[in-house]
Design a protein around this motif. Structure first.
Motif, PDB file in Angstrom:
ATOM      1  N   LEU A 210       0.804  -1.248   0.084  1.00  0.00           N
ATOM      2  CA  LEU A 210      -0.144   0.076  -0.039  1.00  0.00           C
ATOM      3  C   LEU A 210       0.933   1.158  -0.032  1.00  0.00           C
ATOM      4  O   LEU A 210       1.485   1.193   0.833  1.00  0.00           O
ATOM      5  N   SER A 211       0.746   2.011  -0.995  1.00  0.00           N
ATOM      6  CA  SER A 211       1.626   3.500  -1.191  1.00  0.00           C
ATOM      7  C   SER A 211       0.340   4.474  -1.355  1.00  0.00           C
ATOM      8  O   SER A 211      -0.199   4.424  -2.576  1.00  0.00           O
ATOM      9  N   VAL A 212       0.186   5.259  -0.514  1.00  0.00           N
ATOM     10  CA  VAL A 212      -0.389   6.507  -0.704  1.00  0.00           C
ATOM     11  C   VAL A 212      -0.063   7.627   0.155  1.00  0.00           C
ATOM     12  O   VAL A 212       0.409   7.348   1.383  1.00  0.00           O
ATOM     13  N   THR A 213      -0.728   8.836  -0.285  1.00  0.00           N
ATOM     14  CA  THR A 213      -0.298  10.175   0.674  1.00  0.00           C
ATOM     15  C   THR A 213      -1.932  10.760   0.997  1.00  0.00           C
ATOM     16  O   THR A 213      -2.522  10.784  -0.044  1.00  0.00           O
ATOM     17  N   PHE A 214      -2.160  10.751   2.170  1.00  0.00           N
ATOM     18  CA  PHE A 214      -3.290  11.663   2.604  1.00  0.00           C
ATOM     19  C   PHE A 214      -2.725  13.040   2.857  1.00  0.00           C
ATOM     20  O   PHE A 214      -1.971  13.116   3.751  1.00  0.00           O
ATOM     21  N   PRO A 215      -3.056  14.089   2.114  1.00  0.00           N
ATOM     22  CA  PRO A 215      -2.610  15.470   2.544  1.00  0.00           C
ATOM     23  C   PRO A 215      -3.120  15.829   3.686  1.00  0.00           C
ATOM     24  O   PRO A 215      -4.189  15.484   4.383  1.00  0.00           O
ATOM     25  N   GLY A 216      -2.361  16.838   4.273  1.00  0.00           N
ATOM     26  CA  GLY A 216      -2.473  17.111   5.681  1.00  0.00           C
ATOM     27  C   GLY A 216      -3.579  18.300   5.635  1.00  0.00           C
ATOM     28  O   GLY A 216      -3.910  18.984   4.663  1.00  0.00           O
ATOM     29  N   GLY A 217      -4.473  18.771   6.591  1.00  0.00           N
ATOM     30  CA  GLY A 217      -5.205  19.856   6.810  1.00  0.00           C
ATOM     31  C   GLY A 217      -6.389  19.364   6.123  1.00  0.00           C
ATOM     32  O   GLY A 217      -7.328  20.302   5.989  1.00  0.00           O
ATOM     33  N   MET A 218      -6.800  18.162   6.052  1.00  0.00           N
ATOM     34  CA  MET A 218      -8.201  17.659   5.206  1.00  0.00           C
ATOM     35  C   MET A 218      -8.575  16.661   6.121  1.00  0.00           C
ATOM     36  O   MET A 218      -7.910  15.740   6.778  1.00  0.00           O
ATOM     37  N   LYS A 219      -9.943  16.329   5.845  1.00  0.00           N
ATOM     38  CA  LYS A 219     -10.736  15.307   6.286  1.00  0.00           C
ATOM     39  C   LYS A 219     -10.632  14.109   5.480  1.00  0.00           C
ATOM     40  O   LYS A 219     -10.827  14.297   4.232  1.00  0.00           O
TER      41      LYS A 219
END
Length: 163
Positions: A72-81
C-alpha cells in the motif's frame, strides 16, 4: 451427592486450568515497543500539517499469517478530513491499527509529517493522534475525560480552553 461433588470439582479444576493456559499465552505475547525514545525529541507541535504517507506498506498479524495489507502506497494530504471506506475485510481497521502501532508494519514505512512513526515512542505517537470512531455515541464518560483523556492538564487549563 458424591456425583454432584465430583462434577463441581472437575468444573473448578477445568476453570483453573484455563486460567493457567491464559497466563501462559499472555507470557508469550511479545512486548510492545517503548513508550518514549531517548533519541531526538519531536517538536511540541508535531504533527503540524497532518500529512500521512504510506510507502509500500505490508502488514500481517503474525509471521505465519498472510499479509492483510500488501504494498500500500498512498499520501493523505494534511489539513483535510479523510474517510476510509470499504467492504468488510478490506483492511480499514488494520490500517488504523498500523497507524497507532498496535500492529507493526512488516515491510514499508508510515510517515506523519515526514517522521517515520516506527522510530518514535508509542506515547509520543498515540498521544498526538486521534480518530473519530464509528460509534454513534458522541461522548462517553464525563466532559472532562473527553476533553483530556490522558489527564495531562489541570482544571484551570481545561476551563481556559472552554472559555
Amino acid at each position: 451427592m458424591l456425583q454432584a461433588w465430583v462434577v463441581r470439582s472437575m468444573c473448578n479444576l477445568e476453570n483453573k486450568i484455563v486460567s493457567v493456559e491464559r497466563i501462559l499465552q499472555y507470557i508469550s505475547i511479545p512486548e510492545e515497543p517503548p513508550l518514549s525514545t531517548s533519541g531526538d525529541k519531536l517538536p511540541h507541535n508535531w504533527p503540524s500539517e497532518g500529512e500521512i504517507q504510506l510507502r509500500n506498506l505490508h502488514v500481517r498479524y503474525a509471521p505465519q499469517l498472510p499479509f492483510v495489507l500488501k504494498g500500500l502506497s498512498v499520501t493523505f494530504p494534511g489539513g483535510m478530513k479523510t474517510g476510509i471506506v470499504g467492504r468488510t475485510g478490506s483492511g480499514k481497521s488494520t490500517l488504523i491499527q498500523a497507524l497507532f502501532r498496535i500492529v507493526e508494519p512488516t515491510v514499508g514505512q508510515i510517515l506523519v509529517d515526514g517522521v517515520d512513526i516506527c522510530t518514535i515512542g508509542l506515547h509520543d505517537l498515540r498521544s498526538r493522534l486521534s480518530i473519530i470512531p464509528q460509534d454513534p455515541t458522541m461522548f462517553e464518560g464525563t466532559v472532562r475525560s473527553n476533553l483530556d483523556p490522558l489527564n495531562e492538564y489541570n482544571d484551570d487549563q481545561i476551563w481556559e480552553v472552554l472559555g
